[in-house]
Enzyme design. Structure first.
Site, PDB file in Angstrom:
ATOM      1  N   HIS A 166      12.091 -13.369  -5.510  1.00  0.00           N
ATOM      2  CA  HIS A 166      11.916 -14.638  -4.815  1.00  0.00           C
ATOM      3  C   HIS A 166      13.165 -15.108  -4.080  1.00  0.00           C
ATOM      4  O   HIS A 166      13.054 -15.970  -3.212  1.00  0.00           O
ATOM      5  CB  HIS A 166      11.415 -15.696  -5.800  1.00  0.00           C
ATOM      6  CG  HIS A 166       9.963 -15.498  -6.129  1.00  0.00           C
ATOM      7  ND1 HIS A 166       9.003 -16.416  -5.834  1.00  0.00           N
ATOM      8  CD2 HIS A 166       9.316 -14.457  -6.692  1.00  0.00           C
ATOM      9  CE1 HIS A 166       7.828 -15.967  -6.207  1.00  0.00           C
ATOM     10  NE2 HIS A 166       7.990 -14.781  -6.741  1.00  0.00           N
ATOM     11  N   SER A 176       9.419 -11.719  -0.392  1.00  0.00           N
ATOM     12  CA  SER A 176       8.686 -10.448  -0.396  1.00  0.00           C
ATOM     13  C   SER A 176       8.928  -9.684   0.904  1.00  0.00           C
ATOM     14  O   SER A 176       9.053 -10.276   1.972  1.00  0.00           O
ATOM     15  CB  SER A 176       7.182 -10.717  -0.531  1.00  0.00           C
ATOM     16  OG  SER A 176       6.921 -11.469  -1.673  1.00  0.00           O
ATOM     17  N   LYS A 221      -6.354 -13.841  -3.085  1.00  0.00           N
ATOM     18  CA  LYS A 221      -6.393 -12.402  -2.822  1.00  0.00           C
ATOM     19  C   LYS A 221      -6.119 -11.615  -4.107  1.00  0.00           C
ATOM     20  O   LYS A 221      -6.773 -10.595  -4.386  1.00  0.00           O
ATOM     21  CB  LYS A 221      -5.345 -12.062  -1.764  1.00  0.00           C
ATOM     22  CG  LYS A 221      -5.542 -10.701  -1.150  1.00  0.00           C
ATOM     23  CD  LYS A 221      -4.628 -10.526   0.054  1.00  0.00           C
ATOM     24  CE  LYS A 221      -4.808  -9.153   0.661  1.00  0.00           C
ATOM     25  NZ  LYS A 221      -4.031  -8.989   1.886  1.00  0.00           N
ATOM     26  N   ASP A 222      -5.149 -12.099  -4.906  1.00  0.00           N
ATOM     27  CA  ASP A 222      -4.849 -11.422  -6.171  1.00  0.00           C
ATOM     28  C   ASP A 222      -6.023 -11.513  -7.145  1.00  0.00           C
ATOM     29  O   ASP A 222      -6.315 -10.561  -7.868  1.00  0.00           O
ATOM     30  CB  ASP A 222      -3.596 -12.032  -6.818  1.00  0.00           C
ATOM     31  CG  ASP A 222      -2.310 -11.477  -6.205  1.00  0.00           C
ATOM     32  OD1 ASP A 222      -2.397 -10.464  -5.480  1.00  0.00           O
ATOM     33  OD2 ASP A 222      -1.237 -12.054  -6.435  1.00  0.00           O
ATOM     34  N   GLU A 239       1.168  12.953 -22.123  1.00  0.00           N
ATOM     35  CA  GLU A 239       0.240  12.103 -21.389  1.00  0.00           C
ATOM     36  C   GLU A 239       0.431  12.335 -19.899  1.00  0.00           C
ATOM     37  O   GLU A 239       1.509  12.699 -19.444  1.00  0.00           O
ATOM     38  CB  GLU A 239       0.511  10.639 -21.718  1.00  0.00           C
ATOM     39  CG  GLU A 239       0.072  10.261 -23.111  1.00  0.00           C
ATOM     40  CD  GLU A 239      -1.428  10.168 -23.222  1.00  0.00           C
ATOM     41  OE1 GLU A 239      -1.974   9.079 -23.155  1.00  0.00           O
ATOM     42  OE2 GLU A 239      -2.083  11.229 -23.364  1.00  0.00           O
TER      43      GLU A 239
END
Lengths: 274, 422, 176
Positions: B219, B223, B247-248, B291
């Site tokens: 921040h 971004s 949107k998220d 994995e």
């Protein structure tokens, strides 16, 4: 950019898919047969008749050597038995209940909360009784013999198919050129093809309680169904809940799609800039 | 983080805010107080998805601990107790096990997005570092978590991975001493299981701390965006809420559908079947596979003939990401305007996937029938060479030499240009 | 803005608000449904529930004897009472009781007294056939219970608790 991404993604998938396909087809001279399982697929549920017959096969044949440590009698209600039937079933087993006044073992009847007793008290005893080989516990075999492939699902080996394979692909005599070790039997499905277990099933080995004809294949499929249930007893609950969750989340996703669209309308394509 | 522009609406909120300005903090980080570039595409959803997965893992993990017993004699059985007896236990365990895979999928996409759009470049280097620290912590946490069910793969995976540290055998007995320290004994056993359990519980909370730093570091400069240019003018940015919260939320909901498909319809596809066999120190599985999220690094480990060099190469293949901001000498961030960089990025991705694929193969397995046949080991070596040359040769040279495309002057301008074009 | 425009605009706002509220409600239902498994996992699991009832064979308990069994993690006293004890218990129905309760209500079949062996004072296990009333005596703080398990003297506030039980036949009782 999206086009490039698609191209490269596609190429990668073809390369990886192609390689694994080529691999799988060249792996072994024997092909594992796939069976139709009513419990397969997103809506599948267990065939209760098969489960009950499978339990009978386990009890009358397999349980002489194979334990089922993680399954309790109480769980057998899932096979379609009533609580009283389960109680009666459990009562056929005996369990040690401490020592009596003379230091001798006391016995009691089995209860629904008891677990299937193991045929041997220790690994050593089990090996001794089976010419050195250890009969594996049945509780999770349905899942531990499975080989699932996300990207090449046609190469997946399902636990039930593997179990049926083991039980039905014995050869009376080893193929030409194969030297069997002492006490070993030839089996197409088993890794290395040499298995210590004698062919456990033969036609009409037992009489099914429900009158079904007990062919080798029938018994193999029934016990495989039972073993898969033992390994994954919550499968039906899981698939039922999954359907609800996915339908619900799809609805929410569609609603959120429109919410998102509506929120963005003000600034879409620079609407706020002109 | 934080914003002085926040004005509480209700009296109660105002009273509280004067005493602890946490509402303003939330407003400034995830609310309307934080302005983000207006042109973020769906690849920017994966940050919030990663945050969601961390929460899912912590919540389901804490619940699993209520039923799990970290002891070699009981661990395996207690996991099956969760699967069979505990109410919704199967759901919680499958969510946690598949959640780990989903967490890695999301984080890998998040990292690759950062690579493609140049999010690691100045002034975001520390943000990038913190992200890599998160990734390293995830690797450690995931590895130790996989040991807890105490299946065959748990045990042998733990044995193989801890043995790597024995490679640091610089003077007589040093390697062995390191191993004894890690194991709390002479092999992977109960003390190992218990310390892994403790750390597997602890590290996620360390992760939360680093995630907070990561968001803080995000921040301050703000971004990045697909164009890779700084958002300066007022028309370049829009408030995080409601635009990116909406949107998220949409992205999260869609992601949960996919996550649910794994939990409910293919819960074991990411795991190894051998982990449904209880750990047995006397029997090694036919081949030990980690994995899927470790596979590319596992191939690099196997590619080198010397144990110590293999271990060093494996660690280097991850740590090299820390110097990426300086290997890349371009003034332009986004690969959108750097065609050659974009091309090699996709090549790098395909190569990384191929490394992962090779990780599942035995070294002597013939995979391509050319000439005498190329085995997995040879292909792994070729791929490893490409992996490192991408960082040490391709990125430094290409970023300094390539012909770039013209970059828009501002985000707002590019939006208006696109509008004109229809 | 013409009147028509305004009506259209208002309709759109209404539609939009409805969509937001509806989505919020569906989302809240989703969160609540997801929370339920997280709570329900704390309830007793299937293996614990399987032990919630126990069947006891009474044929092995002679008259005048108390058997102690473990049920749901607590001791349960099963006393095969003699005729004398039953008479005494019934006759003391009219005594000065702190927690008045008739013996007939405490023992479905008079010869079998079944109760949880946990003192109602602070949870100790009372001793069998001790105390001033020929019943039970709690050594922790000196509570005296009679042959019906009723509190007669001492700090305990209530009689010993009688669990839910049912006779399956003359020699088997199912507790719980």
């Amino acid at each position: 950019m999206m086009k490039l991404f698609k191209n490269i993604g596609l190429t990668a998938m073809i390369v990886i898919g192609g390689i694994s396909f080529a691999n799988a087809s060249g792996d072994s001279a024997y092909v594992l047969k796939k069976n139709d399982w009513p419990h397969a697929g997103p809506f599948g549920s267990f065939d209760k008749g098969a489960l009950q017959r499978g339990l009978q096969v386990y009890k009358e044949v397999c349980s002489a050597c194979h334990s089922l440590n993680l399954v309790a009698f109480r769980e057998l209600t899932a096979l379609g038995y009533t609580a009283d039937e389960v109680k009666a079933f459990a009562g056929e087993y005996e369990f040690v209940a401490g020592l009596d006044d003379e230091g001798e073992e006391k016995f009691r009847k089995g209860l629904p909360q008891d677990y299937f007793p193991a045929p041997f008290v220790s690994e050593e005893e089990a090996r001794d009784a089976n010419s050195g080989a250890l009969p594996p516990d049945f509780s999770l075999l349905g899942k531990s013999r499975e080989h699932l492939s996300l990207f090449t699902p046609w190469n997946s080996v399902y636990g039930e198919d593997y179990i049926v394979g083991i039980l039905t692909t014995y050869h009376e005599e080893a193929p030409h050129g194969v030297e069997l070790a002492e006490g070993m039997n030839f089996n197409e499905t088993f890794t290395g093809n040499q298995i210590a277990m004698m062919p456990p099933l033969s036609d009409d080995l037992l009489e099914y309680a429900d009158g079904t004809k007990a062919t080798t294949l029938q018994m193999a499929q029934d016990v495989a169904t039972f073993m898969y249930w033992a390994a994954e007893p919550k499968m039906e609950e899981r698939k039922r809940m999954g359907l609800k969750v996915i339908l619900f989340m799809t609805l929410l996703t569609i609603m959120l799609y429109f919410v998102n669209k509506s929120v963005w309308r003000k600034v879409k394509n620079g609407n706020d800039l002109v | 983080m934080g914003s002085s522009s926040y004005e509480p609406k209700s009296k109660a909120a105002k009273w509280f805010e004067e005493r602890l300005p946490i509402l303003g903090l939330i407003h400034g980080t995830l609310g309307a107080g934080y302005n983000a570039p207006r042109n973020l595409n769906y690849w920017w959803n994966f940050g919030s998805l990663a945050g969601f997965m961390l929460v899912v893992q912590i919540v389901t993990g804490i619940i699993l601990v209520m039923h799990y017993t970290p002891h070699v004699d009981m661990a395996f059985r207690s996991v099956e107790h969760i699967m069979r007896d505990v109410n919704y236990g199967w759901l919680l365990r499958y969510s946690h096990a598949n959640g780990a895979s989903m967490f890695f999928v999301v984080v890998y996409i998040h990292i690759l997005r950062g690579m493609y759009f140049g999010s690691y470049k100045s002034p975001c280097e520390v943000l990038w570092f913190l992200g890599l620290v998160i990734y390293l912590l995830m690797m450690a946490t995931g590895f130790m978590g996989y040991v807890l069910p105490w299946g065959q793969m748990s045990f042998w995976g733990a044995t193989v991975i801890t043995n790597l540290f024995g490679a640091f055998d610089f003077y007589d007995g040093m390697g062995e001493s390191i191993l004894h320290l890690l194991w709390g004994g002479f092999s992977v056993d109960n003390p190992t299981l218990q310390r892994f359990f403790s750390l597997h519980f602890l590290l996620p909370f360390v992760l939360v701390g680093v995630v907070i730093l990561h968001i803080w570091a995000l921040h301050l400069p703000g971004s990045n965006n697909p164009l890779g240019i700084d958002a300066k003018g007022p028309g370049d940015k829009i408030p995080f809420h409601p635009y990116y919260t909406a949107k998220d939320a949409f992205g999260l909901s869609f992601f949960i559908v996919i996550f649910a498909a794994f939990i409910f319809y293919m819960p074991n596809i990411m795991g190894h079947p051998d982990n449904y066999i209880e750990a047995n120190p006397m029997v090694t599985p036919a081949h030990i596979v980690p994995e899927w999220y470790y596979l590319p690094f596992y191939t690099i480990l196997k590619a080198l003939p010397d144990k110590l060099l293999g271990v060093i190469a494996m660690f280097a293949s991850i740590l090299i990401f820390f110097v990426l901001p300086w290997l890349d000498g371009s003034k332009i961030r986004s690969a959108k305007f750097r065609p050659a960089t974009a091309f090699f990025f996709w090549l790098f991705l395909v190569n990384a996937l191929f490394l992962g694929y090779l990780g599942t193969k035995s070294p002597d397995e013939i995979l391509i029938n050319i000439g005498g046949g190329l085995d997995a080991l040879t292909l792994g070596r070729i791929s490893t060479v490409f992996y490192f040359s991408y960082f040490f040769v391709i990125v430094p040279l290409v970023s300094r030499m390539e012909t770039t495309k013209p970059v828009p002057t501002s985000i707002a301008q590019s939006v208006l240009d696109a509008r004109k074009e229809g | 803005m013409t009147t028509n425009d305004r009506i259209e605009h208002e309709e759109e706002v209404t539609r939009r608000n409805f969509l937001y509220v509806a989505t919020g409600v569906v989302g809240a239902v989703g969160v609540a449904s997801a929370a339920w498994p997280l709570v329900d996992q704390m309830n007793p699991s299937a293996d614990v529930l399987a032990l919630s009832s126990v069947e006891v064979d009474l044929s092995a308990i002679p008259k005048g004897q108390t058997v102690k069994i473990l049920w749901r993690g607590k001791p349960v006293f099963i006393r095969h009472r003699t005729a004398d004890e039953i008479t005494r218990a019934v006759s003391e129905n009219t005594a000065d009781l702190k927690d008045p309760e008739n013996d007939e209500l405490r023992a479905e079949r008079p010869e079998w007294l079944i109760m949880i062996g946990v003192c109602t004072h602070l949870g100790c296990v009372p001793l069998d056939q001790r105390g001033d009333f020929g019943g039970w005596f709690c050594p922790c703080h000196g509570s005296h219970y009679d042959i019906s398990g009723r509190i007669r003297k001492g700090p305990a506030p209530r009689n010993l608790e009688v669990p839910k039980y049912a006779f399956l036949n003359d020699t088997t009782v199912k507790i719980g």
